[in-house]
Scaffold this motif. Structure first.
Motif, PDB file in Angstrom:
ATOM      1  N   THR A  68       0.834  -1.205   0.000  1.00  0.00           N
ATOM      2  CA  THR A  68       0.000   0.000   0.000  1.00  0.00           C
ATOM      3  C   THR A  68       0.870   1.256   0.000  1.00  0.00           C
ATOM      4  OG1 THR A  68      -1.730  -1.200   1.174  1.00  0.00           O
ATOM      5  CG2 THR A  68      -1.844   1.204   1.240  1.00  0.00           C
ATOM      6  N   ALA A  69       1.946   1.256   0.775  1.00  0.00           N
ATOM      7  CA  ALA A  69       2.856   2.406   0.823  1.00  0.00           C
ATOM      8  C   ALA A  69       3.453   2.677  -0.556  1.00  0.00           C
ATOM      9  CB  ALA A  69       3.969   2.155   1.840  1.00  0.00           C
ATOM     10  N   GLN A  91       2.218   1.770  -3.439  1.00  0.00           N
ATOM     11  CA  GLN A  91       1.138   2.252  -4.306  1.00  0.00           C
ATOM     12  C   GLN A  91       0.865   3.737  -4.063  1.00  0.00           C
ATOM     13  OE1 GLN A  91      -1.784  -0.708  -3.133  1.00  0.00           O
ATOM     14  NE2 GLN A  91      -1.738  -1.601  -5.182  1.00  0.00           N
ATOM     15  N   SER A  92       0.936   4.175  -2.816  1.00  0.00           N
ATOM     16  CA  SER A  92       0.684   5.576  -2.483  1.00  0.00           C
ATOM     17  C   SER A  92       1.741   6.503  -3.066  1.00  0.00           C
ATOM     18  CB  SER A  92       0.653   5.765  -0.956  1.00  0.00           C
ATOM     19  OG  SER A  92      -0.423   5.062  -0.395  1.00  0.00           O
ATOM     20  N   LEU A  93       2.966   6.037  -3.114  1.00  0.00           N
ATOM     21  CA  LEU A  93       4.079   6.870  -3.572  1.00  0.00           C
ATOM     22  C   LEU A  93       4.345   6.800  -5.068  1.00  0.00           C
ATOM     23  CD1 LEU A  93       6.623   6.079  -0.727  1.00  0.00           C
ATOM     24  CD2 LEU A  93       5.575   8.303  -1.189  1.00  0.00           C
ATOM     25  N   THR A 108       2.015   1.516  11.137  1.00  0.00           N
ATOM     26  CA  THR A 108       0.659   1.582  10.617  1.00  0.00           C
ATOM     27  C   THR A 108      -0.312   1.034  11.663  1.00  0.00           C
ATOM     28  OG1 THR A 108       0.842  -0.605   9.580  1.00  0.00           O
ATOM     29  CG2 THR A 108       1.452   1.300   8.227  1.00  0.00           C
ATOM     30  N   ASP A 147       0.110   6.452   7.876  1.00  0.00           N
ATOM     31  CA  ASP A 147      -0.984   5.813   7.152  1.00  0.00           C
ATOM     32  C   ASP A 147      -0.434   5.465   5.769  1.00  0.00           C
ATOM     33  OD1 ASP A 147      -3.226   5.123   5.655  1.00  0.00           O
ATOM     34  OD2 ASP A 147      -4.464   6.747   6.452  1.00  0.00           O
ATOM     35  N   ARG A 176      -1.759   4.488   3.241  1.00  0.00           N
ATOM     36  CA  ARG A 176      -2.632   4.902   2.141  1.00  0.00           C
ATOM     37  C   ARG A 176      -2.431   6.362   1.748  1.00  0.00           C
ATOM     38  NH1 ARG A 176      -7.782   3.284   5.524  1.00  0.00           N
ATOM     39  NH2 ARG A 176      -6.504   4.563   6.876  1.00  0.00           N
ATOM     40  N   SER A 177      -1.717   7.108   2.581  1.00  0.00           N
ATOM     41  CA  SER A 177      -1.544   8.540   2.373  1.00  0.00           C
ATOM     42  C   SER A 177      -0.195   8.848   1.726  1.00  0.00           C
ATOM     43  CB  SER A 177      -1.640   9.266   3.720  1.00  0.00           C
ATOM     44  OG  SER A 177      -1.177  10.590   3.605  1.00  0.00           O
ATOM     45  N   ARG A 178      -0.246   9.430   0.544  1.00  0.00           N
ATOM     46  CA  ARG A 178       0.992   9.812  -0.139  1.00  0.00           C
ATOM     47  C   ARG A 178       1.787  10.811   0.720  1.00  0.00           C
ATOM     48  NH1 ARG A 178       2.863   9.670  -5.677  1.00  0.00           N
ATOM     49  NH2 ARG A 178       4.436  11.279  -6.013  1.00  0.00           N
ATOM     50  N   HIS A 225       1.813  11.143   4.038  1.00  0.00           N
ATOM     51  CA  HIS A 225       2.430  10.434   5.166  1.00  0.00           C
ATOM     52  C   HIS A 225       3.669   9.672   4.701  1.00  0.00           C
ATOM     53  CE1 HIS A 225      -0.747  10.150   8.565  1.00  0.00           C
ATOM     54  NE2 HIS A 225      -0.960  11.244   7.858  1.00  0.00           N
ATOM     55  N   MET A 226       3.522   8.973   3.594  1.00  0.00           N
ATOM     56  CA  MET A 226       4.636   8.158   3.110  1.00  0.00           C
ATOM     57  C   MET A 226       5.786   9.036   2.615  1.00  0.00           C
ATOM     58  SD  MET A 226       3.640   5.347   4.097  1.00  0.00           S
ATOM     59  CE  MET A 226       5.253   4.725   3.701  1.00  0.00           C
TER      60      MET A 226
END
Length: 181
Positions: A19-20, A22-24, A125, A155, A157-159, A161-162
């Motif tokens: 997920t991380a 994917q967010s980035l 997370t 999180d 899922r959050s670009r 945050h990552m």
């Protein structure tokens, strides 16, 4: 000439590595998912069996290649392959794990040689379920292991945050590590 950098994401199953990435990622993430066939299926339906791959394109024209390792020990042969020539490790931990500090110890031990040559940041997370105490315990354990206490709730899922997590990793890189004598 644009530069290309490489970061590795590791951690237990279900910590948010895929997920991380994917967010980035600015491209469709290459994933090697298979149906979970062991106790992992109680956590999630599929699991990474080789790697995840994504790419961040920076405004400067530079690129950051993002590699996610499988979380299961039985796929650890991929860990050394994926860390080769990487700048550092983003260790993802589940704040709601029965023992996130034990998870930290496991992954730091497995990746210690790599961490000592590069840099480490820990993203926690599911921290809403683990409480702020988890970050505090993880930070204390990092210090006890002789590492900077760079751990933050995140999180996957959050670009934003990552991106903050990745920036913390990059700021922690010692430019003189492995310098010629």
């Amino acid at each position: 000439m644009a530069s290309i950098y490489k970061l590795v994401f590791a951690g237990p199953v279900g910590a948010g590595k895929t997920t991380a990435i994917q967010s980035l990622s600015d491209i469709e993430v290459v994933r090697t998912e298979a149906n979970a066939s062991d106790d992992v299926k109680t956590l999630k339906k599929t699991t990474t069996v080789a790697m995840d791959y994504g790419l961040m394109k920076l405004a400067s024209g530079d690129q950051v290649r993002l590699y996610g390792t499988p979380g299961q020990k039985r796929f650890d042969f991929m860990w050394d392959i994926l860390t080769e020539n990487a700048l550092g490790l983003v260790l993802m931990l589940r704040g709601n794990s029965p023992d996130p500090v034990a998870d930290l110890r496991t992954y730091v031990t497995e990746f210690r040689d790599f961490i000592d040559r590069t840099s480490l940041v820990v993203g926690i997370t599911h921290s809403d379920q683990g409480g702020w105490q988890t970050r505090q315990m993880v930070s204390r354990e990092l210090v006890a292991m002789g590492l900077p206490p760079t751990a933050m709730d995140t999180d996957a899922r959050s670009r934003a945050h990552m991106a903050t997590l990745v920036k913390a990793l990059i700021y922690g890189i010692d430019p003189f590590n492995n310098a010629e004598e």
